[in-house]
Motif scaffolding. Structure first.
Motif, short mmCIF file in Angstrom:
data_model
loop_
_atom_site.label_atom_id
_atom_site.label_comp_id
_atom_site.label_asym_id
_atom_site.label_seq_id
_atom_site.Cartn_x
_atom_site.Cartn_y
_atom_site.Cartn_z
N THR A 10 -5.26 4.09 7.55
CA THR A 10 -5.88 2.93 6.90
C THR A 10 -5.77 3.04 5.37
N CYS B 276 -8.00 -0.51 11.67
CA CYS B 276 -6.68 -0.08 11.21
C CYS B 276 -5.70 -0.30 12.36
N HIS C 181 -13.06 0.46 9.94
CA HIS C 181 -13.25 1.36 8.80
C HIS C 181 -14.16 0.64 7.82
N CYS D 100 -10.89 8.97 13.17
CA CYS D 100 -10.02 7.91 13.70
C CYS D 100 -8.64 8.49 13.98
N CYS E 19 -5.98 7.35 13.19
CA CYS E 19 -5.09 7.11 12.05
C CYS E 19 -5.24 8.19 10.99
#
Ligand SMILES: [Zn+2]
Length: 433
Positions: free
Chosen positions: A5, A253, A260, A315, A317
């Motif tokens: 993100t 994201c 987020h 996360c 990501c």
């Protein structure tokens, strides 16, 4: 590999170091102390309410639980006394009325600096899904300066993304024609309006061009998001925010594993709705937000009325911002069935938006002597009206607790009505039961 993100780097710049659980906690503690000192100096309302607190409060983050909450009713009654700047430093006032009541409206004040921080968050949040040279069709209210659509368009311009400020959808054919003519890569809109657009005849012409859709303002039923994704083969993003949080709040994201949060400007807690006791990460309760950088009207422990939970794990990501699971609805937004069972709106949403041809619905459960009557009005995709009532009836009966009430006669379902037109929306309110 999922792209991290962009809010991770955004937060890093605000923190002045790599975001982590520890660096964020010390940032939050410092901003909370500043905010409390600021409001006690400038707002008569907060000065009175916080009179007993020691200088430098809170000593630790968990001491925030000792502060009183701010409720929506406080915003109705004390908004002027909460103001921390002079009236001529107020750049925008948002007046929020609660539909169906005569209660005075809530008023939220923003300074130029407050709006600048919203622009900054919008810009970096949107860079999750668009890049310079792209074009975004904005289906949110944008006709007045500093409205959500206007701020979003200005944020996009900062990243060399073209914004088409269309406004809420009045005529799907017109909105689709604009998206096609101008070559939109992304659209931002209210979930039910985006659905009506995605399934409108001719919408398939955007396939291949439209890369993503960002759904905002209201809760996003999974079944609804899936229909939009299928119609356009595009990626669906969700934004969570409200006027009180300065419009922006959090955005998912590319992992689509929760929002987020706008952690540089907002501090979220989750509390048990009845007692107000803080709940640990991972547990669902009412979301409570404190603003960390607001100039005109900071909010302290504001009870949002939304149900959610903070996600404790990282996360996929790799972004180390605080994360909120997808919000499913509001406290009290449920049907009360005979015997006391509560059927929340999000469960009705998941079942009803899975019915092909249904674009939106209104539902009411009214008492009528012994039995209760369930009245449902559905808006149908043009040409899909016939048979829709039957499909809806079947879907409702398949919800176990409602099915039992229907079979036992405690709830009587009236024939489903089909609405010929979309319900008017000002593009700011959430659907309720
Ligand atoms: Zn992520």
């Amino acid at each position: 590999m999922i792209a991290r993100t962009p809010l991770h780097d955004w937060l890093g710049r605000k923190l002045g170091q790599e975001p982590s659980r520890d660096s964020l906690a010390s940032y939050h503690l410092a901003r909370l102390r500043e905010t409390l000192a600021y409001v006690r100096e400038r707002s008569p309302y907060h000065r009175d309410r916080l009179a007993g607190l020691a200088e430098g409060f809170p000593p630790r983050l968990k001491d925030m639980a000792r502060l009183p909450f701010t409720t929506p009713d406080d915003l109705r009654r004390h908004h002027l006394a909460m103001l921390c700047v002079s009236q001529d430093q107020v750049a925008r006032v948002v007046t929020l009325r609660t539909s169906g009541t005569t209660a005075p409206p809530k008023r939220i004040y923003f300074s130029d600096r407050d709006l600048e921080l919203t622009l900054d968050f919008f810009q970096h949040g949107m860079s999750t899904m668009v890049e310079p040279g792209d074009c975004v069709l904005i289906l949110l209210p944008g006709s007045t300066p500093d409205s959500v659509g206007d701020l979003l368009a200005r944020a996009l311009a900062r990243m060399q993304v073209r914004a088409l400020a269309h406004g809420p959808v009045a005529d799907p054919a017109l909105a689709l024609a604009e998206a096609e003519r101008r070559g939109a890569h992304c659209l931002v809109g209210i979930p039910v309006q985006a659905l009506a657009l995605a399934e409108h005849p001719g919408a398939e012409r955007l396939q291949g061009r439209l890369k993503s859709a960002l759904l905002t303002t209201d809760y996003v039923p999974r079944a609804l998001a899936e229909r939009i994704r299928r119609a356009w083969s595009c990626e669906i993003f969700e934004h969570y925010g409200m006027t009180e949080t300065g419009l922006g709040g959090g955005v998912d994201c590319r992992a689509h594993a929760g929002y987020h949060l706008r952690g540089a400007d907002l501090y979220y807690e989750v509390v048990e709705p009845q007692s107000g006791t803080p709940l640990p990460p991972g547990e669902e309760g009412e979301l409570v937000v404190t603003t960390l950088t607001r100039q005109a009207m900071p909010l302290l422990r504001y009870r949002t009325g939304d149900l959610g939970r903070l996600l404790p794990e990282a996360c996929p990501c790799g972004g180390a911002t605080p994360r909120l699971d997808r919000v499913r609805g509001r406290l009290g937004n449920h049907l009360l069935l005979p015997g006391g069972a509560r059927l929340p709106m999000w469960r009705l949403d998941e079942v009803l938006f899975a019915v092909a041809g249904l674009l939106d619905y209104r539902i009411r459960l009214t008492a009528d002597g012994g039995a209760r009557r369930l009245q449902l009005t559905a808006r149908a995709l043009p040409g899909k009206e016939s048979g829709l009532g039957h499909e809806i009836t079947r879907a409702l009966a398949a919800i176990p607790e409602l099915g039992r009430s229907l079979a036992g006669g405690g709830v009587k379902l009236e024939p489903v009505k089909i609405a010929s037109q979309a319900w008017a929306s000002d593009g700011t309110s959430k659907r309720t039961l």
